[in-house]
Design a protein around this motif. Structure first.
Motif, mmCIF file in Angstrom:
data_model
loop_
_atom_site.group_PDB
_atom_site.id
_atom_site.type_symbol
_atom_site.label_atom_id
_atom_site.label_comp_id
_atom_site.label_asym_id
_atom_site.label_seq_id
_atom_site.Cartn_x
_atom_site.Cartn_y
_atom_site.Cartn_z
ATOM 1 N N GLY A 10 16.929 29.779 -51.480
ATOM 2 C CA GLY A 10 16.018 30.465 -50.746
ATOM 3 C C GLY A 10 15.992 30.012 -49.284
ATOM 4 N N LEU A 11 17.398 29.270 -48.878
ATOM 5 C CA LEU A 11 17.413 28.483 -47.433
ATOM 6 C C LEU A 11 18.382 29.616 -46.595
ATOM 7 C CD1 LEU A 11 18.568 25.183 -48.777
ATOM 8 C CD2 LEU A 11 16.404 25.726 -47.726
ATOM 9 N N ALA A 12 18.000 29.375 -45.330
ATOM 10 C CA ALA A 12 19.070 30.218 -44.688
ATOM 11 C C ALA A 12 20.364 29.266 -44.460
ATOM 12 C CB ALA A 12 18.498 30.117 -43.206
ATOM 13 N N THR A 13 21.488 30.136 -44.136
ATOM 14 C CA THR A 13 22.827 29.208 -44.095
ATOM 15 C C THR A 13 22.928 28.224 -43.065
ATOM 16 O OG1 THR A 13 23.742 30.906 -42.963
ATOM 17 C CG2 THR A 13 24.139 31.153 -45.290
ATOM 18 N N HIS A 14 22.158 28.609 -42.022
ATOM 19 C CA HIS A 14 22.305 27.585 -41.017
ATOM 20 C C HIS A 14 21.584 26.156 -41.269
ATOM 21 C CE1 HIS A 14 18.215 29.065 -39.890
ATOM 22 N NE2 HIS A 14 18.002 27.626 -39.540
ATOM 23 N N VAL A 15 20.696 26.164 -42.248
ATOM 24 C CA VAL A 15 20.208 24.857 -42.946
ATOM 25 C C VAL A 15 21.172 24.139 -43.493
ATOM 26 C CG1 VAL A 15 18.670 24.014 -44.431
ATOM 27 C CG2 VAL A 15 18.026 25.957 -43.081
ATOM 28 N N LEU A 16 22.160 24.606 -44.250
ATOM 29 C CA LEU A 16 23.214 24.149 -44.758
ATOM 30 C C LEU A 16 24.338 23.500 -43.611
ATOM 31 C CD1 LEU A 16 24.151 26.227 -47.888
ATOM 32 C CD2 LEU A 16 22.687 24.375 -47.878
ATOM 33 N N ARG A 17 24.418 24.223 -42.707
ATOM 34 C CA ARG A 17 25.315 23.905 -41.720
ATOM 35 C C ARG A 17 24.716 22.609 -41.114
ATOM 36 N NH1 ARG A 17 28.352 27.189 -43.928
ATOM 37 N NH2 ARG A 17 28.888 28.889 -43.120
ATOM 38 N N HIS A 18 23.338 22.654 -40.886
ATOM 39 C CA HIS A 18 22.598 21.525 -40.046
ATOM 40 C C HIS A 18 22.896 20.414 -40.929
ATOM 41 C CE1 HIS A 18 19.912 19.272 -37.811
ATOM 42 N NE2 HIS A 18 19.199 18.945 -38.967
ATOM 43 N N TRP A 19 22.455 20.364 -42.269
ATOM 44 C CA TRP A 19 22.583 19.173 -43.130
ATOM 45 C C TRP A 19 24.149 18.775 -43.103
ATOM 46 C CZ3 TRP A 19 19.563 21.091 -48.432
ATOM 47 C CH2 TRP A 19 18.202 21.158 -47.834
ATOM 48 N N GLU A 20 25.196 19.658 -42.966
ATOM 49 C CA GLU A 20 26.693 19.323 -43.078
ATOM 50 C C GLU A 20 26.717 18.387 -41.764
ATOM 51 O OE1 GLU A 20 30.958 20.967 -42.571
ATOM 52 O OE2 GLU A 20 29.527 22.110 -43.222
ATOM 53 N N SER A 21 26.128 18.739 -40.623
ATOM 54 C CA SER A 21 26.259 18.100 -39.423
ATOM 55 C C SER A 21 25.661 16.789 -39.426
ATOM 56 C CB SER A 21 25.714 18.999 -38.215
ATOM 57 O OG SER A 21 24.481 19.275 -38.057
ATOM 58 N N THR A 22 24.585 16.625 -40.059
ATOM 59 C CA THR A 22 23.585 15.127 -40.312
ATOM 60 C C THR A 22 24.515 14.203 -41.262
ATOM 61 O OG1 THR A 22 22.254 16.400 -41.703
ATOM 62 C CG2 THR A 22 21.740 16.411 -39.337
ATOM 63 N N GLY A 23 25.353 14.858 -41.941
ATOM 64 C CA GLY A 23 25.966 14.056 -43.050
ATOM 65 C C GLY A 23 25.394 14.067 -44.445
ATOM 66 N N LEU A 24 24.583 15.270 -44.566
ATOM 67 C CA LEU A 24 23.949 15.295 -46.018
ATOM 68 C C LEU A 24 24.790 16.280 -46.894
ATOM 69 C CD1 LEU A 24 20.136 16.132 -44.885
ATOM 70 C CD2 LEU A 24 20.980 14.286 -46.528
ATOM 71 N N LEU A 25 25.660 16.991 -46.479
ATOM 72 C CA LEU A 25 26.532 17.765 -47.139
ATOM 73 C C LEU A 25 28.007 17.433 -46.545
ATOM 74 C CD1 LEU A 25 24.679 20.998 -47.662
ATOM 75 C CD2 LEU A 25 25.115 19.287 -49.395
ATOM 76 N N ALA A 26 29.150 17.679 -47.593
ATOM 77 C CA ALA A 26 30.293 17.624 -47.032
ATOM 78 C C ALA A 26 31.042 18.343 -47.793
ATOM 79 C CB ALA A 26 30.902 16.025 -47.118
ATOM 80 N N PRO A 27 30.942 19.744 -47.437
ATOM 81 C CA PRO A 27 31.852 20.888 -48.388
ATOM 82 C C PRO A 27 33.287 20.729 -48.077
ATOM 83 C CG PRO A 27 30.638 21.797 -46.649
ATOM 84 C CD PRO A 27 30.294 20.590 -46.529
ATOM 85 N N ALA A 28 34.212 21.097 -49.052
ATOM 86 C CA ALA A 28 35.548 21.256 -48.701
ATOM 87 C C ALA A 28 35.748 22.581 -48.236
ATOM 88 C CB ALA A 28 36.377 21.416 -50.417
ATOM 89 N N ARG A 29 36.935 22.826 -47.561
ATOM 90 C CA ARG A 29 37.076 23.995 -47.112
ATOM 91 C C ARG A 29 38.245 24.754 -47.741
ATOM 92 N NH1 ARG A 29 34.467 24.937 -41.998
ATOM 93 N NH2 ARG A 29 33.367 22.976 -41.462
ATOM 94 N N ASP A 30 38.466 26.027 -47.733
ATOM 95 C CA ASP A 30 39.479 26.563 -48.405
ATOM 96 C C ASP A 30 40.741 26.852 -47.084
ATOM 97 O OD1 ASP A 30 38.771 29.042 -46.476
ATOM 98 O OD2 ASP A 30 38.112 30.022 -48.253
ATOM 99 N N LEU A 31 41.563 27.723 -47.438
ATOM 100 C CA LEU A 31 42.595 27.811 -46.373
ATOM 101 C C LEU A 31 42.170 28.562 -45.358
ATOM 102 C CD1 LEU A 31 45.540 28.950 -49.075
ATOM 103 C CD2 LEU A 31 45.286 26.643 -47.928
#
Length: 143
Positions: A10-31
């Protein structure tokens, strides 16, 4: 994908992006550069949400999840526990104030001598944060 993971909680995608920018998440990237989340990220998001519900700040959560030092983690949690205890005591004092005000014989709370004492204490700065910034809870005990 970020939308799927965000939607699951139930989160907005920008929340995940913010968590990524703060070092909480480190997702892999596809091609194509899109974020790829796996089951580990699902667990990580759930852990972050639980920690936020416990009142922890994102910086604290990041350090708790990142830290390999159990002593440092424990110290951070003990400090947070003390802050929670302080906030609980303050909330109890507030609830006590409201409950006593509701049970008072005075039609107007402003006519209550104990309430007037509390207002005077606030006006005099006796229940405001001290020089260190630590707040002192106002308690209302009395008839």
């Amino acid at each position: 994908m970020a939308g799927e993971l965000a939607g699951r909680f139930g989160l907005a995608t920008h929340v995940l992006r913010h968590w990524e920018s703060t070092g909480l998440l480190a997702p892999a990237r596809d091609l194509h550069g899109r974020h790829r989340y796996d089951d580990g990220h699902v667990t990580r998001v759930a852990a972050v949400l639980r920690a936020k519900r416990a009142g922890l700040a994102l910086d604290d959560i990041r350090e708790l999840l990142r830290s390999g030092d159990p002593v440092a983690r424990r110290q951070r949690l003990e400090a947070h526990r003390e802050e929670l205890r302080r906030r609980v005591a303050e909330a109890r004092a507030c609830l006590d104030l409201v409950e006593r005000a509701l049970g008072r014989a005075h039609d107007d709370l402003a006519d209550c001598p104990r309430f007037q004492e509390l207002v005077a204490a606030t006006a005099d700065g006796r229940d405001l944060p001290d020089a260190t910034g630590a707040e002192r809870p106002t308690r209302w005990y009395g008839p």
